[in-house]
Write a protein that holds these residues in place. Structure first.
Motif, PDB file in Angstrom:
ATOM      1  N   ASP A   1     -19.637   7.579 -44.414  1.00  0.00           N
ATOM      2  CA  ASP A   1     -19.828   6.891 -43.134  1.00  0.00           C
ATOM      3  C   ASP A   1     -21.291   6.476 -43.003  1.00  0.00           C
ATOM      4  O   ASP A   1     -22.007   6.912 -42.093  1.00  0.00           O
ATOM      5  N   MET A   2     -21.728   5.628 -43.921  1.00  0.00           N
ATOM      6  CA  MET A   2     -23.115   5.172 -43.916  1.00  0.00           C
ATOM      7  C   MET A   2     -23.500   4.434 -42.631  1.00  0.00           C
ATOM      8  O   MET A   2     -24.640   4.555 -42.166  1.00  0.00           O
ATOM      9  N   PRO A   3     -22.579   3.649 -42.011  1.00  0.00           N
ATOM     10  CA  PRO A   3     -22.960   3.000 -40.742  1.00  0.00           C
ATOM     11  C   PRO A   3     -23.357   4.005 -39.660  1.00  0.00           C
ATOM     12  O   PRO A   3     -24.310   3.762 -38.903  1.00  0.00           O
ATOM     13  N   ALA A   4     -22.668   5.133 -39.582  1.00  0.00           N
ATOM     14  CA  ALA A   4     -22.988   6.126 -38.563  1.00  0.00           C
ATOM     15  C   ALA A   4     -24.362   6.742 -38.813  1.00  0.00           C
ATOM     16  O   ALA A   4     -25.128   6.986 -37.863  1.00  0.00           O
TER      17      ALA A   4
ATOM     18  N   GLU B   1     -30.705  -7.058 -39.219  1.00  0.00           N
ATOM     19  CA  GLU B   1     -29.448  -7.199 -39.952  1.00  0.00           C
ATOM     20  C   GLU B   1     -29.662  -6.962 -41.442  1.00  0.00           C
ATOM     21  O   GLU B   1     -28.843  -6.313 -42.100  1.00  0.00           O
ATOM     22  N   PHE B   2     -30.783  -7.470 -41.983  1.00  0.00           N
ATOM     23  CA  PHE B   2     -31.080  -7.230 -43.398  1.00  0.00           C
ATOM     24  C   PHE B   2     -31.263  -5.742 -43.679  1.00  0.00           C
ATOM     25  O   PHE B   2     -30.723  -5.210 -44.665  1.00  0.00           O
ATOM     26  N   LEU B   3     -32.025  -5.045 -42.845  1.00  0.00           N
ATOM     27  CA  LEU B   3     -32.281  -3.617 -43.080  1.00  0.00           C
ATOM     28  C   LEU B   3     -30.978  -2.826 -43.070  1.00  0.00           C
ATOM     29  O   LEU B   3     -30.779  -1.920 -43.892  1.00  0.00           O
ATOM     30  N   ARG B   4     -30.095  -3.174 -42.152  1.00  0.00           N
ATOM     31  CA  ARG B   4     -28.796  -2.491 -42.096  1.00  0.00           C
ATOM     32  C   ARG B   4     -27.964  -2.823 -43.342  1.00  0.00           C
ATOM     33  O   ARG B   4     -27.355  -1.936 -43.951  1.00  0.00           O
ATOM     34  N   GLU B   5     -27.960  -4.069 -43.740  1.00  0.00           N
ATOM     35  CA  GLU B   5     -27.199  -4.487 -44.921  1.00  0.00           C
ATOM     36  C   GLU B   5     -27.720  -3.795 -46.168  1.00  0.00           C
ATOM     37  O   GLU B   5     -26.949  -3.360 -47.033  1.00  0.00           O
ATOM     38  N   ARG B   6     -29.042  -3.674 -46.271  1.00  0.00           N
ATOM     39  CA  ARG B   6     -29.631  -3.008 -47.436  1.00  0.00           C
ATOM     40  C   ARG B   6     -29.236  -1.535 -47.475  1.00  0.00           C
ATOM     41  O   ARG B   6     -28.899  -1.000 -48.536  1.00  0.00           O
ATOM     42  N   TRP B   7     -29.288  -0.884 -46.320  1.00  0.00           N
ATOM     43  CA  TRP B   7     -28.870   0.520 -46.244  1.00  0.00           C
ATOM     44  C   TRP B   7     -27.419   0.675 -46.687  1.00  0.00           C
ATOM     45  O   TRP B   7     -27.096   1.541 -47.504  1.00  0.00           O
ATOM     46  N   LEU B   8     -26.538  -0.161 -46.163  1.00  0.00           N
ATOM     47  CA  LEU B   8     -25.118  -0.064 -46.496  1.00  0.00           C
ATOM     48  C   LEU B   8     -24.851  -0.430 -47.949  1.00  0.00           C
ATOM     49  O   LEU B   8     -23.869   0.025 -48.541  1.00  0.00           O
ATOM     50  N   GLY B   9     -25.721  -1.245 -48.548  1.00  0.00           N
ATOM     51  CA  GLY B   9     -25.537  -1.649 -49.935  1.00  0.00           C
ATOM     52  C   GLY B   9     -26.036  -0.634 -50.941  1.00  0.00           C
ATOM     53  O   GLY B   9     -25.740  -0.748 -52.131  1.00  0.00           O
ATOM     54  N   THR B  10     -26.814   0.353 -50.484  1.00  0.00           N
ATOM     55  CA  THR B  10     -27.368   1.348 -51.393  1.00  0.00           C
ATOM     56  C   THR B  10     -26.384   2.500 -51.568  1.00  0.00           C
ATOM     57  O   THR B  10     -25.808   2.990 -50.602  1.00  0.00           O
ATOM     58  N   VAL B  11     -26.199   2.932 -52.802  1.00  0.00           N
ATOM     59  CA  VAL B  11     -25.250   4.005 -53.116  1.00  0.00           C
ATOM     60  C   VAL B  11     -25.755   5.314 -52.495  1.00  0.00           C
ATOM     61  O   VAL B  11     -26.910   5.703 -52.721  1.00  0.00           O
ATOM     62  N   PRO B  12     -24.945   5.996 -51.699  1.00  0.00           N
ATOM     63  CA  PRO B  12     -25.435   7.216 -51.040  1.00  0.00           C
ATOM     64  C   PRO B  12     -25.920   8.279 -52.006  1.00  0.00           C
ATOM     65  O   PRO B  12     -26.888   8.996 -51.713  1.00  0.00           O
ATOM     66  N   GLU B  13     -25.300   8.390 -53.161  1.00  0.00           N
ATOM     67  CA  GLU B  13     -25.755   9.385 -54.144  1.00  0.00           C
ATOM     68  C   GLU B  13     -27.160   9.054 -54.657  1.00  0.00           C
ATOM     69  O   GLU B  13     -27.910   9.960 -55.036  1.00  0.00           O
ATOM     70  N   GLN B  14     -27.494   7.766 -54.693  1.00  0.00           N
ATOM     71  CA  GLN B  14     -28.854   7.383 -55.066  1.00  0.00           C
ATOM     72  C   GLN B  14     -29.847   7.916 -54.034  1.00  0.00           C
ATOM     73  O   GLN B  14     -30.898   8.468 -54.386  1.00  0.00           O
ATOM     74  N   LEU B  15     -29.507   7.769 -52.759  1.00  0.00           N
ATOM     75  CA  LEU B  15     -30.392   8.236 -51.699  1.00  0.00           C
ATOM     76  C   LEU B  15     -30.497   9.757 -51.688  1.00  0.00           C
ATOM     77  O   LEU B  15     -31.576  10.313 -51.462  1.00  0.00           O
ATOM     78  N   ILE B  16     -29.394  10.443 -51.943  1.00  0.00           N
ATOM     79  CA  ILE B  16     -29.413  11.911 -51.977  1.00  0.00           C
ATOM     80  C   ILE B  16     -30.314  12.398 -53.113  1.00  0.00           C
ATOM     81  O   ILE B  16     -31.199  13.243 -52.913  1.00  0.00           O
TER      82      ILE B  16
END
Length: 286
Positions: free
Chosen positions: A163-166, A188-203
């Motif tokens: 649930d990356m949007p949340a 909108e770009f910042l949100r799109e970039r966040w949603l486009g990034t793989v969560p495991e990469q961020l973890i």
């Protein structure tokens, strides 16, 4: 979080996918390698767009500039496995990108987390590179306050990675009440970039920022010209810590006025002049 000064590429730049031995990476490129090539590696939650302000001035100075999305970062694909995003893996990716870009002398620039990734690449194999610039990147883990914030984010990602949007909305809710709102297109770009990034990469990369040891002595032993560049203040690594790191590395040191953690986005013209001056110095020539 770096915020690009603009979202449109300059006329001389292009977006494409760079094919390497370790997969494809989304890149922005500008310029011809008259004086050399620069490979730009972005930071945590960042992307190639963070360097858009550097493309035109560095190209005008005679450099081919290639800014990259790392594996699993925004528009570059990546697996849903945390092990794919360890620092050594990401360093291997940078070496593959360097091999694919070619066009030496090749100058490596890492911003924030990207500096730790670039360092991992150079410690494994410095031979492809003519210089290394650590931009707003320190000797090891981030500051204590930022470690606490990053631990909270990693825990949220571990619990809510589907649930990356949340998570994004929760992050933005913590913005200071007096913060200047982003323009709608930037938001909108910042949100799109966040949603486009793989969560495991961020973890995985969040854990790197929390736990990376000081490897300055190892890097100092690598016979490569180095530059430590930062803004006048920095929330991730205090500026005095970067001053000390530069001294320990025997590196050149530049502080960009009018900039904080992202001089590449906050004062790109002055940052570009500093980079081109460093690359053009007699100590860097190869």
């Amino acid at each position: 979080m770096s915020k690009p000064p603009r979202l449109t590429l300059p006329p001389a730049a292009r977006a494409y996918r760079l094919t390497t031995a370790r997969g494809e990476f989304a890149v922005h490129e500008a310029g011809e390698p008259v004086r050399g090539t620069a490979l730009l590696v972005p930071g945590f939650t960042g992307s190639k767009e963070d360097f858009v302000g550097l493309l035109e001035p560095l190209a005008a100075a005679g450099y081919r500039v290639v800014a990259v999305d790392g594996r699993g970062q925004y528009q570059s694909p990546g697996p849903r496995e945390e092990s794919a995003y360890g620092l050594e893996e990401l360093g291997h990716d940078v070496l593959a990108q360097a091999a694919a870009v070619g066009g030496g002398p090749l100058h490596l620039v890492g911003h924030s987390l990207g500096g730790l990734v670039a360092r991992a690449a150079v410690l494994r194999d410095a031979s492809p590179f003519a210089s290394l610039t650590l931009m707003s990147s320190g000797p090891g883990a981030i500051s204590e306050e930022q470690r606490a914030r990053t631990k909270l984010l990693v825990a949220a990602l571990e619990a809510m990675r589907e649930d990356m949007p949340a998570i994004w909305e929760a992050m933005r809710a913590q913005d200071p009440a007096d913060a200047v709102p982003d323009a709608p297109e930037l938001a909108e770009f910042l949100r799109e970039r966040w949603l486009g990034t793989v969560p495991e990469q961020l973890i995985a990369t969040g854990r790197v920022l929390i736990s990376e040891p000081d490897r300055v002595a190892e890097l100092a032993a690598v016979p490569l010209p180095k530059l430590v560049l930062s803004g006048v203040v920095d929330y991730a690594w205090p500026v005095p810590l970067m001053d000390d790191m530069a001294a320990r590395l025997g590196a050149s040191r530049v502080v960009v006025e009018g900039a904080e953690h992202s001089p590449n986005a906050e004062n790109p013209q002055v940052t570009a002049v500093a980079l081109a001056s460093f690359w053009g110095s007699s100590s860097v020539g190869r």
